[in-house]
Write an enzyme that holds these catalytic residues in place. Structure first.
Site, mmCIF file in Angstrom:
data_model
loop_
_atom_site.group_PDB
_atom_site.id
_atom_site.type_symbol
_atom_site.label_atom_id
_atom_site.label_comp_id
_atom_site.label_asym_id
_atom_site.label_seq_id
_atom_site.Cartn_x
_atom_site.Cartn_y
_atom_site.Cartn_z
ATOM 1 N N GLU A 1 10.621 -4.528 4.643
ATOM 2 C CA GLU A 1 10.729 -5.935 4.219
ATOM 3 C C GLU A 1 10.389 -6.075 2.739
ATOM 4 O O GLU A 1 11.106 -6.725 1.974
ATOM 5 C CB GLU A 1 9.759 -6.815 5.027
ATOM 6 C CG GLU A 1 10.102 -6.978 6.495
ATOM 7 C CD GLU A 1 9.457 -5.919 7.372
ATOM 8 O OE1 GLU A 1 9.141 -4.803 6.858
ATOM 9 O OE2 GLU A 1 9.276 -6.186 8.566
ATOM 10 N N ARG B 1 -5.175 -5.098 6.493
ATOM 11 C CA ARG B 1 -5.742 -6.414 6.829
ATOM 12 C C ARG B 1 -7.163 -6.587 6.306
ATOM 13 O O ARG B 1 -7.773 -7.630 6.502
ATOM 14 C CB ARG B 1 -5.655 -6.655 8.334
ATOM 15 C CG ARG B 1 -6.284 -5.570 9.181
ATOM 16 C CD ARG B 1 -5.861 -5.698 10.644
ATOM 17 N NE ARG B 1 -6.344 -4.592 11.464
ATOM 18 C CZ ARG B 1 -5.724 -3.432 11.600
ATOM 19 N NH1 ARG B 1 -4.620 -3.191 10.952
ATOM 20 N NH2 ARG B 1 -6.224 -2.477 12.393
ATOM 21 N N LYS C 1 0.835 -1.194 0.000
ATOM 22 C CA LYS C 1 0.000 0.000 0.000
ATOM 23 C C LYS C 1 0.877 1.254 0.000
ATOM 24 O O LYS C 1 0.688 2.156 -0.796
ATOM 25 C CB LYS C 1 -0.895 -0.049 1.237
ATOM 26 C CG LYS C 1 -1.881 1.069 1.365
ATOM 27 C CD LYS C 1 -2.817 0.801 2.537
ATOM 28 C CE LYS C 1 -3.598 2.039 2.888
ATOM 29 N NZ LYS C 1 -4.476 1.811 4.044
ATOM 30 N N GLU D 1 -4.612 -7.523 15.265
ATOM 31 C CA GLU D 1 -4.141 -6.186 14.910
ATOM 32 C C GLU D 1 -5.307 -5.200 15.018
ATOM 33 O O GLU D 1 -5.109 -4.017 15.276
ATOM 34 C CB GLU D 1 -3.546 -6.170 13.493
ATOM 35 C CG GLU D 1 -2.619 -4.982 13.272
ATOM 36 C CD GLU D 1 -1.751 -5.099 12.022
ATOM 37 O OE1 GLU D 1 -0.560 -4.771 12.086
ATOM 38 O OE2 GLU D 1 -2.267 -5.506 10.968
HETATM 39 C C1 G6Q Z 1 -2.516 -4.069 8.172
HETATM 40 C C2 G6Q Z 1 -1.295 -3.354 8.439
HETATM 41 C C3 G6Q Z 1 -0.032 -4.028 7.939
HETATM 42 C C4 G6Q Z 1 0.308 -3.744 6.495
HETATM 43 C C5 G6Q Z 1 1.756 -4.139 6.265
HETATM 44 C C6 G6Q Z 1 2.193 -3.940 4.847
HETATM 45 O O1 G6Q Z 1 -3.607 -3.696 8.451
HETATM 46 O O2 G6Q Z 1 -1.416 -2.053 8.016
HETATM 47 O O3 G6Q Z 1 -0.027 -5.427 8.138
HETATM 48 O O4 G6Q Z 1 -0.551 -4.415 5.646
HETATM 49 O O5 G6Q Z 1 2.581 -3.422 7.140
HETATM 50 O O6 G6Q Z 1 2.097 -2.608 4.493
HETATM 51 P P1 G6Q Z 1 2.249 -2.136 3.009
HETATM 52 O O7 G6Q Z 1 1.145 -2.742 2.210
HETATM 53 O O8 G6Q Z 1 2.179 -0.649 3.026
HETATM 54 O O9 G6Q Z 1 3.588 -2.638 2.543
#
Ligand code: G6Q
Length: 540
Positions: free
Chosen positions: A209, A265, A203, A350
């Site tokens: 990572e 999520r 996103k 979460e």
């Molecule tokens: C979920 C969180 C978290 C997120 C990851 C990946 O509700 O926000 O798990 O999905 O940290 O984030 P990006 O999609 O921004 O890489």
């Protein structure tokens, strides 16, 4: 909260009901097994094996009303910014809204944008699946690797495994999430870059990572293909951050967007589901979305006492806050749902692992439980011992299907008999007299007694279809919503993941430094950094 009359009424009711065994509840209400059930959109919920009566449900609904659950539900569907700590609307329901629906955010009908992206995803999926889209050297794409983490990984992996039966078996799907290089290396070890397409799902397009793995994937591709121009044929992005996607070298024509009103999520049915669509095809993907939507409509409109997510959510509150249950087990009796508990762990924990209310006050009650589980029957030969005879109360969700996707001999009857037997054994147990009557030696009687009175829901669906998966995921999404709304917390932020991220960024250069420098952490962290530095040095 504890001062609310509705809460006090539940406390008093609990004091009374907690003395009653499920055996007595069933004896007192002969039709209980049919009456304490609810059914909608192909999903049957038996909640009769809960330590609850109609009065309990009534009192919980009064609490839900007093906490404004119905108003909050309306606010969510209306696109209000109910994620107040991030100032965002919460509109995963718009991701599965039919084309002709209208959901306005800031004067824009977001459903139009959703379908525009879905159409582009479908066009792309068709081209890749048909072989029209080829790699840089003209070879067909046969390996798809989703690189993402958290919400950009757990949903796609779970959905791929769940719907494998509907997938194109001529393609292989891999999922790289962990920054541990082993994940990338093992996932791609048998793949040829010429036939591999990476979906960088992020996103923000800034997650450490994911960007580390994406850069490694880029180097892995270029090492074989040699030409920067290859990136355009082997990388696509799912993101809300066009600028960062462009900077990475991905053509934004091959970027599939989503919006800030989709939480990570809650995003498996946004463009984050691109790998799912590539696996099962646009038609099955649309069926999955209609399953989600059917549950959304049910959640929005069904009376609270017959509303599946409301009943499930309120039962979760009942055990967490009044019985003090710290955990809840999710036990799908279908091998295809092997990653469903892992997916739910993020969704539930979460979302509802929070200790302050929306206005920042510390809660004086318990919030989200620990969710865990494994597919049946494997768990039966592992941790079920504790659910049956341990000292903790662990409410269980059993999930079972009427039909197997791989019918073979009497496997499915054996599987089904097991799920029914477990729920029965947990609820009714076996008394000392029953154990003695079997001729058990007196010194073993106590060991062989099952107290019973251990609650469970049984969720039954006909068959694991894309539609059914959609209903099941939406059921849990909305159950989580109901719990969070009762607890008055923000189920849509995740501030608790920030501190570790910030500290890791600070420690990376410290690990890589050759001089001892000034380490200013606590003495434990300082000593550990030195130890890792030394090992790093020794390893060359
Ligand atoms: C979920 C969180 C978290 C997120 C990851 C990946 O509700 O926000 O798990 O999905 O940290 O984030 P990006 O999609 O921004 O890489």
């Amino acid at each position: 909260m504890r001062k609310r009359p509705e809460w006090k009424a539940l406390e008093a009711h609990h004091a009374e009901l907690s003395q009653t065994h499920l055996r007595d509840l069933f004896a007192a209400q002969p039709g209980r097994g049919e009456q304490m059930t609810a059914e909608a959109v192909g999903l049957y919920l038996d909640y009769s094996k809960h330590r609850a009566t109609d009065e309990t449900v009534g009192l919980l609904i009064e609490l839900a009303r007093a906490c404004g659950v119905t108003e909050r539900r309306a606010a969510m569907f209306a696109g209000e910014r109910i994620n107040t700590t991030e100032g965002r609307a919460v509109l995963h329901v718009a991701l599965r809204a039919p084309r002709d629906e209208t959901i306005m955010v800031d004067g824009v009908n977001v459903v139009d944008g959703v379908h525009e992206v879905l159409d582009r995803m479908a066009g792309f999926a068709d081209r890749v699946r048909s072989g029209e889209w080829t790699g840089h050297t003209g070879r067909r794409i046969t390996n798809i690797v989703n690189i993402g983490i958290g919400g950009s990984d757990l949903g796609p992996v779970m959905a791929y495994r769940a719907l494998r039966d509907y997938s194109d078996r001529s393609m292989t799907f891999g999922f790289v999430s962990n920054v541990d290089s082993t994940d990338f290396v093992e996932t791609t070890s048998t793949f040829d870059p010429e036939e591999t397409l990476f979906i960088i799902s992020s996103k923000t397009f800034s997650t450490l990572e994911t960007m580390t793995n994406a850069n490694t994937a880029r180097a892995w591709c270029l090492e074989k293909l040699g030409d920067e121009a290859a990136i355009a044929k082997h990388f696509v992005a799912v993101s809300t951050n066009a600028e960062a996607v462009r900077a990475f070298g991905i053509d934004t024509d091959n970027m599939f967007g989503f919006w800030d009103w989709v939480g990570g999520r809650y995003s498996m049915d946004s463009a984050i589901g691109l790998s799912t669509m590539l696996a099962i095809g646009p038609k099955h993907y649309a069926e999955m979305l209609s399953g989600f939507h059917a549950m959304d409509v049910h959640f929005q409109n069904a009376p609270l006492e017959a509303n599946l997510p409301v009943l499930m959510g309120l039962m979760a509150v009942w055990y967490r806050d009044f019985f003090g249950a710290q955990t809840a087990a999710v036990l799908p009796y279908d091998q295809y749902l092997e990653r469903f508990p892992a997916y739910l762990q993020q969704l539930t924990m979460e979302s509802n692992g929070k200790h302050v209310t929306l206005d920042g006050a510390r809660v004086d009650y318990e919030t989200g439980a620990i969710y865990w589980g494994e597919p049946g029957t494997n768990g039966q030969h592992s941790f079920y011992q504790m659910i049956h005879q341990g000292t903790s109360l662990i409410p269980c969700d059993f999930i079972a299907f009427g039909e197997s996707l791989n019918p073979l001999g009497d496997h499915h009857d054996i599987l089904t008999a097991n799920v029914l037997a477990q729920a029965e054994a947990l609820a009714f147990g076996k008394t000392a007299d029953e154990v003695r009557a079997e001729g058990t030696a007196e010194e073993l009687v106590a060991h062989r007694v099952f107290e019973g009175n251990r609650p469970s829901s049984t969720i039954v669906l006909e068959k694991l279809t894309p539609y059914a998966l959609g209903t099941l995921v939406a059921l849990y999404e909305h159950s989580v919503f109901v719990q969070g709304a009762v607890w008055g917390i923000d189920s849509f932020d995740q501030w608790g993941v920030e501190l570790g991220k910030v500290l890791a960024k600070r420690i990376i250069p410290e690990l890589q430094a050759t001089d001892d420098g000034d380490l200013t952490h606590d003495s434990s962290t300082n000593a550990l950094i030195r130890r890792f530095r030394d090992m790093r040095g020794e390893g060359g």
